[in-house]
Motif scaffolding. Structure first.
Motif, PDB file in Angstrom:
ATOM      1  N   THR A 234       0.804  -1.214   0.000  1.00  0.00           N
ATOM      2  CA  THR A 234       0.000   0.000   0.000  1.00  0.00           C
ATOM      3  C   THR A 234       0.845   1.276   0.000  1.00  0.00           C
ATOM      4  O   THR A 234       0.290   2.375   0.007  1.00  0.00           O
ATOM      5  N   CYS A 235       2.171   1.145   0.004  1.00  0.00           N
ATOM      6  CA  CYS A 235       3.052   2.297  -0.216  1.00  0.00           C
ATOM      7  C   CYS A 235       3.599   2.278  -1.643  1.00  0.00           C
ATOM      8  O   CYS A 235       4.561   2.985  -1.957  1.00  0.00           O
ATOM      9  N   ALA A 236       2.986   1.444  -2.499  1.00  0.00           N
ATOM     10  CA  ALA A 236       3.355   1.329  -3.920  1.00  0.00           C
ATOM     11  C   ALA A 236       4.754   0.768  -4.105  1.00  0.00           C
ATOM     12  O   ALA A 236       5.451   1.114  -5.055  1.00  0.00           O
ATOM     13  N   GLY A 237       5.173  -0.126  -3.225  1.00  0.00           N
ATOM     14  CA  GLY A 237       6.482  -0.736  -3.336  1.00  0.00           C
ATOM     15  C   GLY A 237       6.411  -2.248  -3.355  1.00  0.00           C
ATOM     16  O   GLY A 237       5.399  -2.846  -2.968  1.00  0.00           O
ATOM     17  N   HIS A 238       7.470  -2.876  -3.836  1.00  0.00           N
ATOM     18  CA  HIS A 238       7.613  -4.323  -3.736  1.00  0.00           C
ATOM     19  C   HIS A 238       9.089  -4.687  -3.846  1.00  0.00           C
ATOM     20  O   HIS A 238       9.944  -3.821  -4.009  1.00  0.00           O
ATOM     21  N   VAL A 239       9.382  -5.985  -3.749  1.00  0.00           N
ATOM     22  CA  VAL A 239      10.755  -6.460  -3.743  1.00  0.00           C
ATOM     23  C   VAL A 239      11.150  -6.931  -5.140  1.00  0.00           C
ATOM     24  O   VAL A 239      10.445  -7.722  -5.763  1.00  0.00           O
ATOM     25  N   ASP A 240      12.277  -6.421  -5.630  1.00  0.00           N
ATOM     26  CA  ASP A 240      12.834  -6.809  -6.920  1.00  0.00           C
ATOM     27  C   ASP A 240      13.256  -8.288  -6.877  1.00  0.00           C
ATOM     28  O   ASP A 240      13.532  -8.819  -5.804  1.00  0.00           O
ATOM     29  N   PRO A 241      13.323  -8.974  -8.038  1.00  0.00           N
ATOM     30  CA  PRO A 241      13.855 -10.347  -8.044  1.00  0.00           C
ATOM     31  C   PRO A 241      15.218 -10.472  -7.378  1.00  0.00           C
ATOM     32  O   PRO A 241      15.578 -11.544  -6.892  1.00  0.00           O
ATOM     33  N   GLY A 242      15.982  -9.364  -7.327  1.00  0.00           N
ATOM     34  CA  GLY A 242      17.280  -9.391  -6.649  1.00  0.00           C
ATOM     35  C   GLY A 242      17.193  -9.337  -5.144  1.00  0.00           C
ATOM     36  O   GLY A 242      18.207  -9.489  -4.462  1.00  0.00           O
ATOM     37  N   GLY A 243      15.992  -9.071  -4.595  1.00  0.00           N
ATOM     38  CA  GLY A 243      15.811  -9.127  -3.155  1.00  0.00           C
ATOM     39  C   GLY A 243      15.783  -7.795  -2.442  1.00  0.00           C
ATOM     40  O   GLY A 243      15.858  -7.750  -1.212  1.00  0.00           O
ATOM     41  N   TRP A 244      15.658  -6.678  -3.148  1.00  0.00           N
ATOM     42  CA  TRP A 244      15.650  -5.363  -2.518  1.00  0.00           C
ATOM     43  C   TRP A 244      14.350  -4.626  -2.834  1.00  0.00           C
ATOM     44  O   TRP A 244      13.759  -4.761  -3.897  1.00  0.00           O
ATOM     45  N   TYR A 245      13.925  -3.816  -1.873  1.00  0.00           N
ATOM     46  CA  TYR A 245      12.639  -3.119  -1.936  1.00  0.00           C
ATOM     47  C   TYR A 245      12.761  -1.819  -2.734  1.00  0.00           C
ATOM     48  O   TYR A 245      13.771  -1.114  -2.649  1.00  0.00           O
ATOM     49  N   HIS A 246      11.730  -1.487  -3.511  1.00  0.00           N
ATOM     50  CA  HIS A 246      11.713  -0.231  -4.261  1.00  0.00           C
ATOM     51  C   HIS A 246      10.275   0.237  -4.464  1.00  0.00           C
ATOM     52  O   HIS A 246       9.328  -0.541  -4.353  1.00  0.00           O
TER      53      HIS A 246
END
Length: 440
Positions: A234-246
């Motif tokens: 709900t903050c418009a973010g998710h985790v990249d396949p590399g494992g880091w949040y954006h």
């Protein structure tokens, strides 16, 4: 997967008091400069020249990247100003930031709902009945009516960690596990240099970095392109396949979008401030919320959602971007020139992946990184759907050319005749090269 901690405003803006003192000093400086001008209006031109130079300097300082504003919770090492080269070949100064996979004490999630009775994050649906939705029973059943079935008969949602396994169903909700060892390095020009023409933002294009120390990217891949849904929280973010949040939105003003779009959601990991500074784009231009210094929504924004006006409460004017009240509420293009090699990670996979030599590769996704020849990225940082890299090779064009031709002809539902004409191939050659569309 959901991290539950507390993130305070002081953690995100650790030196805001310093900034306030700096801005007050700047205003006093401008007033001090104006006074002698009035007294010596009939004197020589030296005072006028000095005033002009000082005001120009103040404007530059107001628009420059201030590394003291970035959250200490996110930094893997002390930020610094370094020499860099811009994409146009100019020598410049850049802010160099090395940030963690996720800022300390930041709460992320929820992403995918486990069952139809749960509420997950959000998604910007681009098919029939397009719009911004909460990931819940109403949305997922609407998708099933359109042939996109994301759950079993008992209501269990197909949730897949795309970093460790491949979906075995036609439509899965993607929720990626984190890699706590990842570090991300970014370069942002300290002073914006305007380009000859704007650079449009495609799918998963590099936008910038938030003051919270979280990278910012443009639109996430369409379900109609891939068949799968990489859920946003709900903050418009998710985790990249590399494992880091954006982030995929201006998260410090995302609640304004929810109010406008009538979505039952709110961001919990970033304080909401429609007039505040969210972060900096990769061209060094600051990104603000949806209202200006007078708490009024600007009406003169250009094609990139930018304009020249007062920078925050500094009292000086410079070019900057604003968010909007529609998702994705990010700049639609970048007006300035970005630095070369401006984004890399130590991640094993995904955007900007540059794993150290000898890394024990445990992630499922191939390395990407916005460089020509990457398995899942085009040359300008756009994510390429599976099979499109091979299709581009078969057609004798670059991945960027193929993706741009598809986007120009309608995106997920592109007119293939137009695409073929643009690429200089026959309809039959194009259809034979492209991968099959995801099954509904």
């Amino acid at each position: 997967m959901t991290r539950r901690h507390t993130l305070t405003r002081s953690n995100i803006y650790p030196l805001s008091a310093d900034k306030t003192r700096m801005l007050k000093a700047l205003r006093f400086a401008l007033i001090a400069l104006a006074a002698p001008l009035a007294i010596s209006a009939c004197g020589d031109d030296s005072s006028s020249t000095q005033k002009s130079t000082a005001v120009q300097s103040a404007r530059a300082n107001a628009s420059q990247v201030d590394i003291k504003l970035f959250s200490l919770n996110a930094l893997a090492k002390q930020p610094e100003i370094v020499d860099c080269t811009l994409e146009n070949g100019d020598d410049a100064q850049c802010a160099k930031l090395v940030v963690k996979y996720l800022p300390d004490e930041m709460e992320i999630g929820p992403f995918c709902p486990t069952t139809l009775d749960d509420k997950g994050g959000i998604w910007d649906w681009d098919g029939t009945k397009a719009g911004l939705y909460r990931l819940d029973k109403a949305f997922l059943t609407m998708l099933s009516e359109q042939g996109y079935i994301f759950y079993d008969e008992d209501g269990t949602v197909h949730v897949v960690d795309n970093a460790t396994s491949r979906p075995t169903v036609d439509h899965a909700c993607i929720q990626v596990s984190e890699d706590q060892d990842v570090k991300i390095t970014v370069l942002i020009p300290t002073t914006p240099v305007m380009a000859d023409k704007a650079t449009p933002m495609g799918v998963v294009s590099k936008v910038g970095i938030a003051l919270a120390g979280v990278p910012i990217f443009s639109d996430a891949p369409s379900v109609q392109h891939t068949g799968h849904l990489p859920a946003l929280d709900t903050c418009a973010g998710h985790v990249d396949p590399g494992g880091w949040y954006h982030y995929h939105g201006t998260s410090s003003d995302i609640d304004s979008v929810y109010a406008h779009e009538h979505v039952d959601a709110e961001c919990s990991n970033l304080p909401q401030d429609p007039a505040g500074l969210f972060g900096y784009a990769f061209d060094g231009v600051p990104i603000y919320g949806s209202v200006d210094a007078n708490n009024v929504m600007p009406t003169d924004l250009d094609e990139c959602n930018g304009h020249t006006g007062l920078i925050g409460d500094s009292g000086v004017s410079a070019y900057h971007y604003h968010s909007t009240n529609e998702f994705p509420n990010l700049p639609k293009c970048l007006k300035g020139v970005v630095a070369k090699n401006n984004f890399s990670t130590t991640a094993q996979a995904g955007v900007g992946a540059r794993p150290p030599e000898g890394t024990n590769m445990s992630r499922n996704e191939p390395p990407g990184g916005g460089r020509p020849g990457a398995n899942n990225m085009s040359g300008n940082g756009q994510m390429v759907p599976r099979g499109f890299a091979d299709a581009a090779t078969k057609l004798g064009v670059s991945e960027t050319q193929l993706m741009q031709a598809m986007d120009d002809a309608g995106g997920p539902n592109a007119d293939l005749a137009k695409v073929a004409k643009t690429l200089g191939v026959t309809d039959a050659e194009l259809k034979a090269a492209l991968p099959e569309r995801p099954k509904h």
